[in-house]
Motif scaffolding. Structure first.
Motif, PDB file in Angstrom:
ATOM      1  N   GLY A 181      -7.308  -1.972  -2.448  1.00  0.00           N
ATOM      2  CA  GLY A 181      -8.438  -1.510  -3.253  1.00  0.00           C
ATOM      3  C   GLY A 181      -8.792  -0.064  -2.977  1.00  0.00           C
ATOM      4  N   GLU A 182      -8.709   0.339  -1.700  1.00  0.00           N
ATOM      5  CA  GLU A 182      -9.022   1.723  -1.347  1.00  0.00           C
ATOM      6  C   GLU A 182      -7.944   2.690  -1.834  1.00  0.00           C
ATOM      7  OE1 GLU A 182      -9.470   1.607   2.854  1.00  0.00           O
ATOM      8  OE2 GLU A 182     -11.457   0.654   2.805  1.00  0.00           O
ATOM      9  N   SER A 215      -7.085  -6.839  -1.931  1.00  0.00           N
ATOM     10  CA  SER A 215      -7.312  -6.673  -0.498  1.00  0.00           C
ATOM     11  C   SER A 215      -7.941  -5.303  -0.246  1.00  0.00           C
ATOM     12  CB  SER A 215      -5.998  -6.797   0.270  1.00  0.00           C
ATOM     13  OG  SER A 215      -5.092  -5.783  -0.130  1.00  0.00           O
ATOM     14  N   ARG A 216      -8.526  -5.130   0.938  1.00  0.00           N
ATOM     15  CA  ARG A 216      -9.292  -3.911   1.214  1.00  0.00           C
ATOM     16  C   ARG A 216      -8.420  -2.657   1.118  1.00  0.00           C
ATOM     17  NH1 ARG A 216      -9.963  -0.735   5.502  1.00  0.00           N
ATOM     18  NH2 ARG A 216      -8.748  -2.132   6.838  1.00  0.00           N
ATOM     19  N   LEU A 217      -7.282  -2.652   1.796  1.00  0.00           N
ATOM     20  CA  LEU A 217      -6.444  -1.454   1.806  1.00  0.00           C
ATOM     21  C   LEU A 217      -5.909  -1.124   0.412  1.00  0.00           C
ATOM     22  CD1 LEU A 217      -4.411  -1.836   5.124  1.00  0.00           C
ATOM     23  CD2 LEU A 217      -6.241  -0.204   4.618  1.00  0.00           C
ATOM     24  N   THR A 266     -10.762   1.622 -10.573  1.00  0.00           N
ATOM     25  CA  THR A 266     -10.885   0.171 -10.712  1.00  0.00           C
ATOM     26  C   THR A 266     -11.480  -0.121 -12.084  1.00  0.00           C
ATOM     27  OG1 THR A 266     -13.057   0.191  -9.627  1.00  0.00           O
ATOM     28  CG2 THR A 266     -11.131  -0.288  -8.245  1.00  0.00           C
ATOM     29  N   THR A 314       0.831  -1.208   0.000  1.00  0.00           N
ATOM     30  CA  THR A 314       0.000   0.000   0.000  1.00  0.00           C
ATOM     31  C   THR A 314       0.867   1.260   0.000  1.00  0.00           C
ATOM     32  OG1 THR A 314      -1.748  -1.167   1.198  1.00  0.00           O
ATOM     33  CG2 THR A 314      -1.819   1.234   1.228  1.00  0.00           C
ATOM     34  N   LYS A 344      -9.755 -14.103  -4.010  1.00  0.00           N
ATOM     35  CA  LYS A 344     -10.149 -12.993  -3.132  1.00  0.00           C
ATOM     36  C   LYS A 344     -10.092 -11.636  -3.819  1.00  0.00           C
ATOM     37  CE  LYS A 344      -8.513 -15.416   0.998  1.00  0.00           C
ATOM     38  NZ  LYS A 344      -7.592 -15.355   2.172  1.00  0.00           N
TER      39      LYS A 344
END
Length: 316
Positions: free
Chosen positions: A280-281, A276-278, A286, A230, A273
């Motif tokens: 993606g943010e 991951s969330r972080l 996207t 990230t 999956k």
């Protein structure tokens, strides 16, 4: 007078008399012992001593460099895997061969390929090979792959700017199959990309399997390892790059993505999956790949190849 010597057991004629035959038992001594082994496999030869020294040096734990570092060395075991790795050009620091091994076609090919590439040949007894391979079924052959030297994430855009090109980088999030990593490296090489970034933990690394799948392109495409993916993406954003994440529910379709024409980082998640969330943010955009055939997802190697092709088409 000649022939009249009184000394016992003195031969009085140059002709040999009848002797007991061997019954053919000495024929084995007349058989050839095969081709002369390479100098690196001859006990006591100077080249073998030099090869032993190089192999020991390659197994030492190397120093890490500027956040990239190296992985530990790896052993490819088994006759077929070793031959395939040598055919694919996987870098190797030594080929270990069991003493008194049965010399079949695969063993001969492995020795020939290693000798042609200048890879040191190390002869070892069976117990030593068992210990080195943790008692795996090595079949008398083990190929030592040296540690891979990773680039630093900052090196990838710098390499693009040095040749006056907009960076085209692929980042992998949670991809754990080395074959997918190798496929992505191969696609980056094919479509003019500038490197691949992988996380340091819970991710595939540049193993022998990744080298094989890359078909040798890993020798010219840098792979960087990020301690925190990230943060690496945020650093790329600060450098003026657009971070694009692949997602099944992405905001845009791939054909609508004009950002591919500029400096970009394409982030590919795992097949199961996704991102991951972080991560993606952190992405600026996207994007989804249209799949009229109805498939739910693509593996990382295929998905990255499709987006890289679209980027190369737009840039051309």
């Amino acid at each position: 007078m000649a022939g009249n010597s009184q000394r016992r057991n003195r031969r009085t004629s140059s002709k040999k008399g009848a002797q007991v035959g061997t019954g053919g038992h000495s024929r084995k001594a007349l058989r050839g012992k095969g081709p002369t082994p390479p100098a690196e496999m001859r006990k006591g030869h100077a080249k073998q001593r030099a090869a032993n020294a190089r192999a020991k040096q390659a197994t030492r734990r190397p120093q890490q460099r500027r956040g990239g570092g190296r992985t530990s060395s790896e052993l490819v075991t088994g006759r077929n895997p070793v031959v395939e790795a040598l055919r694919a050009g996987v870098p190797a620091s030594a080929l270990y061969v069991q003493q008194y091994i049965e010399n079949d076609d695969r063993v001969r090919e492995a020795l020939t390929l290693a000798n042609d590439r200048g890879i040191p040949l190390m002869e070892a007894p069976r117990p030593e090979l068992d210990r080195m391979t943790n008692h795996m079924n090595h079949q008398g052959l083990a190929l030592q792959v040296p540690p891979y030297e990773y680039a630093h994430p900052d090196d990838l855009p710098e390499g693009a700017f040095d040749v006056s090109e907009d960076p085209l980088i692929v980042a992998l999030d949670g991809v754990t199959d080395p074959r997918n990593l190798g496929a992505v490296v191969r696609s980056v090489a094919a479509f003019g990309g500038h490197g691949v970034v992988v996380p340091e933990r819970r991710a595939a690394g540049m193993t022998a399997g990744a080298w094989k799948t890359s078909a040798g392109t890993a020798a010219k495409v840098p792979v960087a390892r990020a301690t925190n993916l990230t943060r690496a993406l945020e650093t790329y954003q600060k450098a003026g790059m657009t971070v694009i994440g692949l997602a099944a529910d992405g905001d845009l379709e791939l054909t609508e993505l004009e950002a591919l024409e500029g400096p970009v980082v394409i982030v590919v998640g795992s097949e199961g999956k996704g991102l991951s969330r972080l991560v993606g943010e952190t992405c600026d955009l996207t994007v989804r790949i249209p799949m009229p055939g109805g498939a739910e997802s693509l593996n990382a190697g295929v998905a990255a190849g499709i987006v890289l092709y679209e980027a190369a088409r737009r840039r051309a």
